[in-house]
Design an enzyme around this catalytic site. Structure first.
Site, PDB file in Angstrom:
ATOM      1  N   CYS A  68      -1.111   9.009   3.240  1.00 13.61           N
ATOM      2  CA  CYS A  68      -1.017   8.508   1.866  1.00 13.61           C
ATOM      3  C   CYS A  68      -2.279   8.829   1.080  1.00 13.61           C
ATOM      4  CB  CYS A  68      -0.746   7.013   1.862  1.00 13.61           C
ATOM      5  SG  CYS A  68      -1.961   6.027   2.756  1.00 13.61           S
ATOM      6  N   GLU A 101       0.879  -1.173   0.000  1.00 12.14           N
ATOM      7  CA  GLU A 101       0.000   0.000   0.000  1.00 12.14           C
ATOM      8  C   GLU A 101       0.913   1.218   0.000  1.00 12.14           C
ATOM      9  OE1 GLU A 101      -1.485   3.279   0.842  1.00 12.14           O
ATOM     10  OE2 GLU A 101      -1.418   2.504   2.891  1.00 12.14           O
TER      11      GLU A 101
END
Length: 458
Positions: free
Chosen positions: A263, A229
């Site tokens: 993120c 990720e």
């Protein structure tokens, strides 16, 4: 023996020094986790789930201490720590509630007999995690694997070693065996050696796309499943029919939450020309009003970045963008003070070829991009090598939702809001934002052996 010293990013003062594991010690940790797997996997899944449920309560019971530790080690405003703890506890609850059913054996018909589809644990899962959500990143990957019957190794970011070790204690307090969840205090070279060990059966990383490429290639070299990720430069579209006031308020929060170090944060704001000036004026004013403050104080909206090095790298991206035509509308200067401080910043005239357009700005810097119209805004949204998240502001909720479903090339999309994560919703991206999913049913099944057992009629 090598050591790591953690540092308070608000003051620049040293916090604590930790000794890294030697190569032999690290191998021993892996071997004990592998040995523990054979007992842990044989427990009833309901018993494993009960331990994870207890972990959720243990986290709630220690909320204030955990918040203060996060703030000290990585600068998170103290008021944002409690929601992280509560999210982690909710993930524990959801996983305990739903894991046994999601992983239950399923009997299905088969010509000439019957079959059973079973979800079996595979062994040791190794997680390499970042500093920006020092609790959530760990809980997110680990509790689903523990309920599934795997054992877990954690290599946390060096700046949050204190959190890693405190979580190890709390997992044990909840009744998870000491060797079923273990922390490795190691560097990157040692980490590659851990990936290569045959006892490690799966690897998961949250981090930059560069780190993802490296770790995924190491895992594939040894034919091991991986989930990565990675970062992104998520686009939030303000279409011509948007509620501009809502878009401004949401976009400020989406950019400065966690000091801009998320993120899946809102990073590029793509605004239709018809409402661009209105949005720009209000957004620049609102970002300019965001004050840097002591992250230990409840009213702090923007604390320091995690490390001075990362702050300086962000500032270099701002300068490079300006040199290529961007304009600083507010912020954009490093404060003359100790610590890793950077103000809320807005860049305008952002176009392809600038870091503010092409890359990820991992800090409180927003990029404003003027689109010719709604169709152009939608084109720009997908003009990125990343594909983690994004958002759309529009009063036509149905049309925006349909476009989000069919055309937005990301793993997650917000419509008229900003949300980071939900325990039951898959989390992850596409393109350079990685592959695989955490949370929900997909996250539960990333590191299990989906086994078919075929039984012929007698």
């Amino acid at each position: 023996m090598s050591t790591i010293t953690t540092r308070n990013p608000a003051t620049g003062e040293d916090l604590k020094t930790y000794q890294l594991h030697t190569d032999a010690e690290a191998r021993q940790v892996v071997e004990t986790a592998d040995a523990a797997f054979y007992d842990w996997r044989r427990l009833l899944i309901e018993d494993r789930a009960a331990a994870v449920r207890r972990l959720g309560q243990v986290l709630r019971d220690n909320e204030r201490e955990l918040c203060e530790l996060m703030t000290a080690e990585m600068g998170k405003p103290i008021a944002q720590g409690a929601p992280e703890v509560q999210l982690c506890a909710a993930i524990c609850d959801w996983t305990a509630d739903h894991g046994p059913d999601l992983l239950r054996d399923e009997e299905v018909p088969m010509e000439g007999g019957r079959a059973v589809i079973s979800h079996q644990p595979i062994g040791v899962v190794y997680g390499i995690q970042p500093w920006n959500f020092p609790m959530y990143q760990v809980i997110r990957f680990s509790v689903s694997q523990l309920v599934a019957g795997n054992t877990v190794l954690l290599k946390h970011a060096e700046s949050v070693f204190g959190m890693a070790l405190r979580l190890e204690e709390l997992y044990q307090e909840a009744g998870i065996p000491a060797d079923a969840f273990k922390v490795l205090l190691i560097d990157h070279d040692q980490s590659d050696d851990i990936i290569a060990m045959p006892q490690v059966r799966g690897v998961t990383l949250t981090g930059s796309d560069g780190a993802g490429r490296h770790v995924a290639s190491k895992a594939s070299e040894h034919l091991k499943k991986s989930v990565v990720e990675l970062g992104s430069n998520d686009s939030y579209l303000v279409l011509s029919d948007a509620d501009v006031e809502l878009a401004v308020q949401t976009s400020v929060q989406g950019r400065i939450a966690n000091n801009g170090q998320t993120c899946v944060a809102a990073k590029r704001f793509v605004v239709a020309n018809e409402v661009y000036d209105q949005f720009r004026d209000a957004y620049v004013e609102a970002m300019g009003a965001v004050e840097m403050g002591d992250p230990m104080q409840e009213g702090c909206a923007l604390g320091p970045m995690s490390r001075v090095q990362l702050r300086d790298e962000l500032h270099d991206q701002v300068i490079a963008s300006v040199e290529k035509g961007a304009k600083v509308s507010v912020g954009g200067e490093k404060p003359d003070r100790a610590g890793a401080w950077y103000p809320a910043t807005v860049l305008e005239n952002v176009v392809p070829g600038q870091p503010a357009y092409d890359d990820e700005l991992f800090g409180p810097v927003a990029a404003l991009i003027r689109a010719d119209d709604d169709d152009d805004a939608k084109r720009i949204a997908n003009d990125s090598r990343y594909g983690l998240g994004g958002g759309i502001f529009s009063r036509d909720v149905e049309a925006a939702t349909q476009w989000a479903l069919t055309e937005f090339d990301t793993g997650m999309v917000n419509v008229n809001g900003f949300s980071l994560a939900q325990p039951h919703l898959p989390f992850g991206g596409v393109k350079d934002s990685g592959f695989g999913r955490e949370h929900g049913e997909p996250g539960m099944k990333e590191f299990v052996n989906i086994k078919s057992v075929m039984i012929a009629d007698a």
